[in-house]
Motif scaffolding. Structure first.
Motif, PDB file in Angstrom:
ATOM      1  N   ARG A  62       0.807  -1.217   0.000  1.00  0.00           N
ATOM      2  CA  ARG A  62       0.000   0.000   0.000  1.00  0.00           C
ATOM      3  C   ARG A  62       0.845   1.274   0.000  1.00  0.00           C
ATOM      4  NH1 ARG A  62      -5.279  -0.994   1.488  1.00  0.00           N
ATOM      5  NH2 ARG A  62      -5.632   1.080   0.606  1.00  0.00           N
ATOM      6  N   THR A  65      -0.252   4.247  -2.222  1.00  0.00           N
ATOM      7  CA  THR A  65      -1.354   5.049  -1.689  1.00  0.00           C
ATOM      8  C   THR A  65      -0.843   6.075  -0.691  1.00  0.00           C
ATOM      9  OG1 THR A  65      -2.803   3.137  -1.933  1.00  0.00           O
ATOM     10  CG2 THR A  65      -3.606   4.932  -0.563  1.00  0.00           C
ATOM     11  N   ASP A  68       0.814   8.817  -2.591  1.00  0.00           N
ATOM     12  CA  ASP A  68      -0.191   9.685  -3.219  1.00  0.00           C
ATOM     13  C   ASP A  68      -0.745  10.677  -2.199  1.00  0.00           C
ATOM     14  OD1 ASP A  68       0.102   8.467  -5.659  1.00  0.00           O
ATOM     15  OD2 ASP A  68      -1.668   7.182  -5.463  1.00  0.00           O
ATOM     16  N   THR A  69      -1.005  10.187  -0.985  1.00  0.00           N
ATOM     17  CA  THR A  69      -1.482  11.079   0.075  1.00  0.00           C
ATOM     18  C   THR A  69      -0.436  12.138   0.387  1.00  0.00           C
ATOM     19  OG1 THR A  69      -2.846   9.340   1.063  1.00  0.00           O
ATOM     20  CG2 THR A  69      -2.263  11.207   2.471  1.00  0.00           C
ATOM     21  N   SER A  72      -0.279  14.744  -2.251  1.00  0.00           N
ATOM     22  CA  SER A  72      -1.487  15.574  -2.371  1.00  0.00           C
ATOM     23  C   SER A  72      -1.408  16.827  -1.505  1.00  0.00           C
ATOM     24  CB  SER A  72      -2.728  14.755  -2.004  1.00  0.00           C
ATOM     25  OG  SER A  72      -2.806  14.529  -0.603  1.00  0.00           O
ATOM     26  N   SER A 112       0.255  10.443   6.377  1.00  0.00           N
ATOM     27  CA  SER A 112       0.284   9.899   5.013  1.00  0.00           C
ATOM     28  C   SER A 112       0.209   8.379   5.037  1.00  0.00           C
ATOM     29  CB  SER A 112       1.561  10.351   4.298  1.00  0.00           C
ATOM     30  OG  SER A 112       1.601  11.757   4.186  1.00  0.00           O
ATOM     31  N   GLN A 115      -3.295   6.921   5.949  1.00  0.00           N
ATOM     32  CA  GLN A 115      -4.285   6.940   4.878  1.00  0.00           C
ATOM     33  C   GLN A 115      -4.072   5.781   3.918  1.00  0.00           C
ATOM     34  OE1 GLN A 115      -6.640   9.298   5.565  1.00  0.00           O
ATOM     35  NE2 GLN A 115      -5.191   9.575   7.248  1.00  0.00           N
ATOM     36  N   GLY A 116      -2.902   5.118   4.030  1.00  0.00           N
ATOM     37  CA  GLY A 116      -2.514   4.023   3.131  1.00  0.00           C
ATOM     38  C   GLY A 116      -3.452   2.832   3.101  1.00  0.00           C
TER      39      GLY A 116
END
Length: 200
Positions: A62, A65, A68-69, A72, A112, A115-116
């Motif tokens: 993960r 992900t 990506d968080t 962002s 971060s 949120q994965g």
């Protein structure tokens, strides 16, 4: 006529003055989330003390992900500058049980990962969730910066990179964006750091 001209001049000045009355002053940008080019420099005041690779994570699959968080939030910054506060910063800090006003680089990384969801694991298999950057060096596997600088080991994308002040518990942390970090220098994304153009 003189008074009419004076009144007109004052009106123009009011209409076209910069908001906030800061003409000629540049507002200092606060610490925020920025992408940085970093190098292993053993002689620095705060050198890199180690890397935590994804194989130390509870769910390494993960990691994309989590990255990506992390990406962002690029450009998010403290409000007001220098306060360790603001809505976004306090969101990071709340992920490690803190309110505004604290250093938040590790809280940003922790948020971060959550949120994965991805959790760095300690040698005992416990999830590491901390506002202290150097706590992440308790992970079950770490990579020595000497091995990386010498080219013996590459650092995978999504790893954590940890800095530490000599003789102190204080430190800094970021996530590796290089795919992979090879040799002395690599690319990271970090919270609670200055914009790249402000680096000395």
């Amino acid at each position: 006529m003189f008074y009419r001209t004076l009144a007109y001049g004052l009106l123009v000045a009011l209409l076209f003055a910069p908001p906030g009355g800061n003409a000629g002053q540049e507002e200092r940008e606060g610490e925020g989330v920025y992408v940085k080019e970093r190098c292993i420099t053993p002689s620095a005041h705060m050198p890199i003390v180690g890397f935590v690779p994804p194989e130390s994570y509870e769910k390494p699959c993960r990691v994309p992900t989590a990255l990506d968080t992390a990406r962002s939030y690029r450009g998010a910054a403290e409000r007001p500058p220098g306060s360790n506060s603001g809505a976004v910063v306090e969101r990071f800090l709340s992920s490690v049980g803190l309110g505004g006003g604290y250093a938040w680089c590790a809280a940003y990384a922790s948020h971060s990962f959550q949120q994965g969801p991805v959790r760095p694991l300690s040698e005992e298999g416990q999830a590491i969730r901390s506002a202290g950057a150097r706590d992440y060096m308790d992970a079950k596997k770490t990579i020595s910066p000497r091995d990386v600088a010498a080219g013996r080991v590459d650092v995978p994308k999504g790893s954590l990179v940890v800095w530490g002040v000599r003789g102190s518990w204080t430190g800094h942390i970021g996530l590796v964006l290089s795919d992979p970090w090879t040799g002395r220098c690599g690319r990271t994304i970090e919270g609670n750091t200055s914009p790249p153009e402000q680096d000395s």
